[in-house]
Design an enzyme around this catalytic site. Structure first.
Site, PDB file in Angstrom:
ATOM      1  N   ASP A 196       0.920  -1.176   0.041  1.00  0.00           N
ATOM      2  CA  ASP A 196      -0.022   0.113   0.077  1.00  0.00           C
ATOM      3  C   ASP A 196       0.716   1.107  -0.066  1.00  0.00           C
ATOM      4  O   ASP A 196       0.320   2.346  -0.478  1.00  0.00           O
ATOM      5  CB  ASP A 196      -0.851  -0.011   1.202  1.00  0.00           C
ATOM      6  N   MET A 277      -7.519   5.966   3.087  1.00  0.00           N
ATOM      7  CA  MET A 277      -7.852   6.926   2.127  1.00  0.00           C
ATOM      8  C   MET A 277      -6.549   7.189   1.314  1.00  0.00           C
ATOM      9  O   MET A 277      -6.778   8.064   0.263  1.00  0.00           O
ATOM     10  CB  MET A 277      -7.925   8.440   2.989  1.00  0.00           C
ATOM     11  N   ARG A 278      -5.501   6.495   1.557  1.00  0.00           N
ATOM     12  CA  ARG A 278      -4.150   6.588   0.675  1.00  0.00           C
ATOM     13  C   ARG A 278      -4.703   6.283  -0.690  1.00  0.00           C
ATOM     14  O   ARG A 278      -4.096   6.993  -1.823  1.00  0.00           O
ATOM     15  CB  ARG A 278      -3.241   5.570   1.177  1.00  0.00           C
ATOM     16  N   ALA A 279      -5.241   5.489  -1.199  1.00  0.00           N
ATOM     17  CA  ALA A 279      -5.678   5.119  -2.498  1.00  0.00           C
ATOM     18  C   ALA A 279      -6.321   6.274  -3.250  1.00  0.00           C
ATOM     19  O   ALA A 279      -6.176   6.685  -4.330  1.00  0.00           O
ATOM     20  CB  ALA A 279      -6.590   3.894  -2.581  1.00  0.00           C
TER      21      ALA A 279
END
Length: 700
Positions: A196, A277-279
């Site tokens: 990720d 929320m990184r995506a």
């Protein structure tokens, strides 16, 4: 080879997605880097090294080891303070490579402890993170790096700074770089948490088109024959690409991420049920970089679609057995729904392509409103997509066989019940589907090892809890300061100490001994003969093996599989860290024929012998899955093979698959000859097998 003779980026045939992902990061390094997954021989390293030549030149402060920008110097630079009037010079962007065998000191930098003790100065030697600042940090075979190095690397990439703490001395410096990692999935996977942290990921494979393959060979031969001439032939294309990247960087601050485009970004990430929320952030940044690259004033649907294709495949994986990828139809559906939605009143039906903010030509097709089935699609199946990094308590029904203590039905009655349910005994040479995987309890090899750092058995490792000190055998990696001072203190009068400084000799140095965890070699020796062909029994065996395989992946073990049937034994899976390869071999395992038990045990012994020569520090654990019958070669030969394994000090577990009211006890007899722990098949539940393995040879 000079930079001018490096294989040109524009000369690489195909690889469009990989080129686009690298360019996106070159335009906007805040995207977070690229992870390149692919088989060997696909030009992964070639194209990454070629990227550095396209990056803009850097203006750096003269004599600054940390490449500070004179227009905006780092106020905490160890070589500072700098001001805007400091002398500067221009140099090309650097490509720094991190070797797989690098130490933590080599990556982050280290302090000269001898100078610190003898001269009283904190002399810091910068590492590779400092050298890569404002350039490219390339990690080949990133999946083979030790976990603590990957953690350190990705933390620095995320924060843009590197902190080095050594014996009460703290150094901080800027470390902003374009991170590119390459890996071959056959050699093992990265943990989901580390996957990720890479912004984008690309799967690469060699083209199967003969014409393209011929062009690849033709260009490579031409380059090998005359690198300078070959590179000169692509000089104009390289210059155009470099100029385009510079212009895109200038346009990037002016690119507008409209509400409609942002709604598409978040809708796509929600549709694929990615965690956190990184995506969303990475997809938005990549879409803006693509817009700048394509000279768009605003981000459009094509930018969002391409950004999602690069940012989401590795984030939607819920299980290491899942192959990365993205459903293009599902992606288009999510874009269409977001484009047709009305943010002012989401409960009203869409008004068509002209009826809302997302209804323009860039927001989706608008020709066919989303159906109810499409709106429900993201929620379907959500409960089954569990993050395998969590460790919930196993449910009672997760075990593949009945609970311990309950009478096990006979082979004959089991077959009759299976036939009544439409699940008769598996035909010869048929592959039974495994039961669902579950989480086994932790098991360990006894004693203290010194193998490859992992997460299973006790071992001396380069990192972990400090358990003691000793005189160094080679170069010191971690100094044990109190032990060093104690060793030097008794010699101060003899050495004529007259001032406050400590008179230190090389022989006083002591290195820290640290205790951590190691990864082991778990070798399965599986009976695939006709006596194991009952469908439910083989399903249970496969389910247990897959569960242990999943656990081995998470604990950084190597896994191998030996199968025996007919008149011989085969190495179905050479020892590897690839969980996908192991799962595929187990699922495809077929049964039938006689039972050459002795051949299977001797084949396992040979595999372990070879692995001991190849990697003598990795300790093995042998798990034999059999009913103990030996219809080929005889029981006596199998028992002698078991005794040979005991003589080789191989720790093991024998999983007894015999069932029915009358038991011969052959598997238990084999376990006795091997000095292994016998475990019945109905003890293969989540609370049984792995816990028993940890007690193997506990009395030894």
């Amino acid at each position: 080879m000079s930079a001018a003779a490096r294989y040109p980026f524009s000369a690489v045939v195909g690889m469009d997605d990989l080129k686009l992902a690298l360019i996106v990061n070159a335009v906007s390094p805040s995207v977070g880097g690229v992870l390149v997954r692919g088989e060997k021989g696909t030009a992964k390293s070639t194209i990454v090294r070629a990227l550095a030549a396209l990056l803009p030149d850097l203006t750096v402060v003269t004599d600054c080891r940390f490449s500070c920008d004179p227009a905006d110097p780092d106020p905490e630079c160890p070589d500072g303070p700098h001001d805007t009037s400091a002398p500067s010079h221009v140099r090309p962007s650097q490509l720094v490579e991190l070797p797989v065998g690098a130490s933590e000191d080599r990556l982050a930098g280290s302090l000269d402890i001898e100078r610190a003790l003898t001269e009283g100065v904190a002399a810091f030697e910068p590492g590779l993170l400092a050298a890569a600042h404002r350039g490219v940090l390339y990690v080949d075979e990133v999946n083979l790096l030790h976990d603590h190095l990957v953690d350190l690397l990705l933390d620095a990439a995320a924060m843009g700074t590197s902190h080095v703490e050594r014996e009460s001395v703290s150094v901080r410096h800027a470390a902003r770089f374009l991170l590119v990692g390459t890996m071959n999935p056959e050699e093992g996977e990265l943990r989901p948490q580390l996957l990720d942290r890479f912004g984008l990921t690309v799967e690469v494979a060699a083209t199967r088109e003969p014409t393209e393959r011929a062009e690849v060979v033709r260009r490579r031969l031409a380059f090998d024959a005359d690198p300078e001439t070959f590179a000169a032939g692509f000089a104009d294309r390289e210059a155009d690409l470099a100029a385009h990247i510079r212009e895109a960087r200038k346009r990037l601050p002016d690119v507008v991420l409209t509400d409609a485009a942002l709604r598409q970004v978040t809708a796509v990430c929600a549709a694929f049920e990615v965690d956190g929320m990184r995506a969303d952030l990475v997809t938005a940044r990549a879409a803006m970089a693509l817009a700048a690259w394509r000279d768009h004033v605003e981000v459009n649907a094509d930018d969002v679609r391409d950004a999602a294709r690069l940012a989401l495949p590795h984030r939607r994986r819920r299980d290491p057995f899942d192959a990365p990828g993205l459903d293009e139809d599902r992606l288009q559906d999510a874009l269409d729904q977001a484009g047709d939605a009305d943010p002012k009143d989401p409960d009203d039906p869409p008004e068509g392509p002209e009826g809302g903010p997302g209804g323009d030509s860039d927001g989706g097709s608008g020709d066919s409103p989303p159906t109810e089935a499409r709106q429900d699609a993201p929620e379907s199946g959500a409960p089954t997509d569990r993050d395998t990094t969590e460790e919930p308590e196993p449910a009672q029904d997760s075990a593949p066989t009945p609970a311990r203590g309950r009478p096990q039905p006979s082979e004959e009655s089991t077959g009759q019940q299976e036939q009544a349910n439409g699940e008769g005994p598996a035909p010869q040479d048929a592959a039974a589907d495994p039961t669902e995987t579950y989480r086994p309890r932790l098991f360990r090899v006894s004693g203290m090892g010194s193998g490859t750092p992992g997460r299973r058995s006790r071992a001396e490792t380069p990192y972990g809890r400090t358990s003691g000190a000793r005189a160094p055998h080679q170069r010191i990696t971690t100094l044990h300061l109190p032990a060093t001072l104690r060793a030097a203190a008794v010699h101060q009068r003899a050495r004529g100490r007259s001032g406050p400084g400590l008179v230190l000799a090389r022989g006083d140095l002591r290195e820290a001994v640290r205790e951590g965890r190691e990864g082991n070699l778990v070798l399965f020796c599986v009976d695939a003969s006709g006596s194991m062909a009952a469908r439910q029994r083989m399903r249970a065996v496969k389910g247990a093996a897959l569960s242990l395989l999943l656990d081995a992946y998470q604990r950084r073990d190597k896994v191998g599989i030996v199968t025996f049937r007919g008149d011989g034994a085969d190495l179905a899976l050479p020892p590897t860290s690839s969980v996908e390869a192991g799962a595929r071999r187990l699922r495809e395992l077929r049964t039938g024929g006689r039972t050459p038990l002795a051949a299977g045990l001797l084949r396992a012994a040979e595999v372990l012998r070879v692995e001991r020569v190849r990697d003598p520090r990795r300790r093995p654990l042998l798990i034999v899955v059999t009913d103990g019958k030996a219809t080929h070669g005889g029981v006596d030969s199998a028992l002698r093979a078991g005794a040979w394994l005991r003589a080789q000090r191989v720790e093991g577990v024998v999983v007894d698959c015999e069932s029915g009211p009358v038991r011969l006890g052959l598997a238990a007899q084999l376990a006795g000859e091997m000095a292994a722990t016998p475990v019945r098949l109905d003890e293969l539940g989540a609370d049984a097998l792995a816990g028993l393995v940890r007690h193997t040879r506990s009395a030894a």
